[in-house]
Design a protein around this motif. Structure first.
Motif, short mmCIF file in Angstrom:
data_model
loop_
_atom_site.label_atom_id
_atom_site.label_comp_id
_atom_site.label_asym_id
_atom_site.label_seq_id
_atom_site.Cartn_x
_atom_site.Cartn_y
_atom_site.Cartn_z
N SER A 97 0.83 -1.21 0.00
CA SER A 97 0.00 0.00 0.00
C SER A 97 0.87 1.27 0.00
O SER A 97 1.92 1.29 0.66
CB SER A 97 -0.88 -0.04 1.24
OG SER A 97 -1.75 1.05 1.25
N PRO A 98 0.52 2.35 -0.71
CA PRO A 98 -0.59 2.44 -1.66
C PRO A 98 -0.20 1.74 -2.97
O PRO A 98 0.82 2.09 -3.57
CB PRO A 98 -0.76 3.95 -1.87
CG PRO A 98 0.61 4.52 -1.60
CD PRO A 98 1.30 3.58 -0.64
N SER A 99 -0.99 0.74 -3.37
CA SER A 99 -0.60 -0.07 -4.52
C SER A 99 -0.86 0.68 -5.84
O SER A 99 -1.74 1.52 -5.92
CB SER A 99 -1.36 -1.39 -4.51
OG SER A 99 -2.72 -1.14 -4.72
N LEU A 100 -0.05 0.35 -6.83
CA LEU A 100 -0.19 0.95 -8.16
C LEU A 100 -0.89 -0.03 -9.08
O LEU A 100 -0.86 -1.24 -8.83
CB LEU A 100 1.18 1.27 -8.74
CG LEU A 100 2.05 2.27 -7.98
CD1 LEU A 100 3.38 2.45 -8.69
CD2 LEU A 100 1.35 3.62 -7.85
N GLU A 104 1.27 1.09 -14.49
CA GLU A 104 2.17 2.05 -13.82
C GLU A 104 3.34 1.32 -13.15
O GLU A 104 4.49 1.75 -13.25
CB GLU A 104 1.42 2.81 -12.72
CG GLU A 104 0.48 3.88 -13.21
CD GLU A 104 -0.36 4.42 -12.06
OE1 GLU A 104 -0.32 5.62 -11.84
OE2 GLU A 104 -1.04 3.63 -11.38
N GLU A 122 -0.71 9.92 -13.78
CA GLU A 122 -1.47 9.72 -12.55
C GLU A 122 -0.65 10.13 -11.32
O GLU A 122 0.54 9.82 -11.22
CB GLU A 122 -1.91 8.25 -12.40
CG GLU A 122 -3.12 7.88 -13.24
CD GLU A 122 -2.78 7.78 -14.71
OE1 GLU A 122 -1.58 7.67 -15.04
OE2 GLU A 122 -3.71 7.83 -15.55
N LYS A 123 -1.36 10.75 -10.40
CA LYS A 123 -0.73 11.32 -9.20
C LYS A 123 0.05 10.27 -8.40
O LYS A 123 1.19 10.47 -8.03
CB LYS A 123 -1.82 11.94 -8.32
CG LYS A 123 -1.29 13.06 -7.42
CD LYS A 123 -2.39 13.64 -6.56
CE LYS A 123 -3.28 14.60 -7.34
NZ LYS A 123 -4.38 15.16 -6.53
N ARG A 124 -0.59 9.12 -8.16
CA ARG A 124 0.05 8.10 -7.30
C ARG A 124 1.33 7.56 -7.94
O ARG A 124 2.35 7.41 -7.28
CB ARG A 124 -0.95 6.96 -7.05
CG ARG A 124 -0.54 6.07 -5.91
CD ARG A 124 -1.56 4.98 -5.68
NE ARG A 124 -2.76 5.49 -5.06
CZ ARG A 124 -3.84 4.74 -4.78
NH1 ARG A 124 -3.84 3.47 -5.10
NH2 ARG A 124 -4.89 5.26 -4.20
N GLY A 125 1.26 7.29 -9.24
CA GLY A 125 2.44 6.80 -9.95
C GLY A 125 3.56 7.82 -9.97
O GLY A 125 4.73 7.50 -9.77
N ARG A 126 3.20 9.08 -10.18
CA ARG A 126 4.21 10.15 -10.21
C ARG A 126 4.90 10.28 -8.85
O ARG A 126 6.10 10.47 -8.76
CB ARG A 126 3.55 11.48 -10.60
CG ARG A 126 3.04 11.51 -12.03
CD ARG A 126 2.45 12.88 -12.37
NE ARG A 126 3.47 13.91 -12.24
CZ ARG A 126 4.40 14.17 -13.17
NH1 ARG A 126 4.42 13.50 -14.30
NH2 ARG A 126 5.31 15.11 -12.97
N ARG A 127 4.09 10.13 -7.78
CA ARG A 127 4.64 10.23 -6.43
C ARG A 127 5.66 9.12 -6.18
O ARG A 127 6.73 9.34 -5.61
CB ARG A 127 3.50 10.16 -5.41
CG ARG A 127 3.83 10.88 -4.10
CD ARG A 127 2.66 10.90 -3.16
NE ARG A 127 1.58 11.74 -3.62
CZ ARG A 127 0.29 11.37 -3.64
NH1 ARG A 127 -0.07 10.17 -3.26
NH2 ARG A 127 -0.64 12.20 -4.05
N ARG A 128 5.33 7.91 -6.67
CA ARG A 128 6.25 6.78 -6.46
C ARG A 128 7.55 6.99 -7.25
O ARG A 128 8.63 6.63 -6.79
CB ARG A 128 5.61 5.44 -6.88
CG ARG A 128 4.46 4.99 -5.99
CD ARG A 128 4.82 4.97 -4.51
NE ARG A 128 5.56 3.79 -4.09
CZ ARG A 128 5.01 2.63 -3.73
NH1 ARG A 128 3.71 2.50 -3.73
NH2 ARG A 128 5.76 1.63 -3.35
#
Length: 217
Positions: A97-100, A104, A122-128
């Motif tokens: 978590s938070p899973s992609l 991504e 995507e926000k989550r992917g960019r953050r990772r």
């Protein structure tokens, strides 16, 4: 004449790019994706997992799957498999978590291990990407507004490309570029692009200033 004012971060990058699924969807939606990828100097890599995400009924029906096949046949993109090590990392990204999502995660796993520049909206992917690679991912917008692509297509077609990617591809853009993009495609076309950041409030502000201008305030 309106100019394209967003400055692509890719202008001085010639290294290979690895594209996430939504980036391919935007390139297909803009109707000139193959020409844009031919115009820019960067080799393009796609994970087979991303290709698999376009292998479903909707993507087959709307032409996204065929678009990717055409790109591959023409040698504009290289499809690659995950190595064993990349697969382990991919599994980690999809299960902790938070899973992609799979596309991504595969894009980031390959980008990180091979030193390729990832393009993810995507926000989550960019953050990772920021956490893992200590760098920012590029946006679809960076490809569509690449100076070489604009030179090749011309300013008018480039604006149309931007509009279609937003309206039909529902392309995500960096919030700080919203005003540049709206200025570029024009307010009337921008009203059709409900994916624009802060869409609901965007036109309230503009309508208020339009009203003031009409009233001579």
């Amino acid at each position: 004449k309106k100019r394209m004012t967003y400055s692509s971060s890719l202008s001085d990058q010639t290294g290979p790019l690895i594209l996430d699924t939504s980036v391919l969807i935007n390139l297909h939606a803009c109707r000139r994706g193959a020409e844009i990828l031919s115009a820019i100097p960067n080799p393009i890599v796609i994970s087979n997992i991303v290709a698999g995400e376009l292998d479903h009924e909707t993507s087959r029906r709307n032409g996204e799957k065929a678009f990717l096949c055409t790109l591959e046949t023409a040698g504009k993109v290289s499809l690659v498999d995950l190595s064993d090590q990349e697969f382990k990392f991919f599994f980690e990204l999809t299960s902790t978590s938070p899973s992609l999502d799979d596309g991504e995660a595969a894009t980031i796993a390959i980008a990180r291990s091979r030193g390729i520049l990832p393009v993810i909206d995507e926000k989550r992917g960019r953050r990772r990407v920021e956490q893992l690679m200590r760098a920012e991912a590029y946006w679809s917008l960076d490809i569509l507004t690449h100076p070489d692509a604009i030179d090749f297509l011309g300013a008018d077609v480039s604006r149309e490309v931007l509009f279609l990617a937003l309206r039909d591809g529902r392309m995500r853009i960096p919030p700080e570029s919203t005003q540049h993009v709206v200025n570029s495609i024009g307010i009337d076309q921008a009203r059709d692009c409900t994916c624009l950041p802060g869409y609901k409030g965007l036109f309230d502000v503009l309508s208020a200033s339009e009203q003031q201008m009409k009233l001579g305030l």
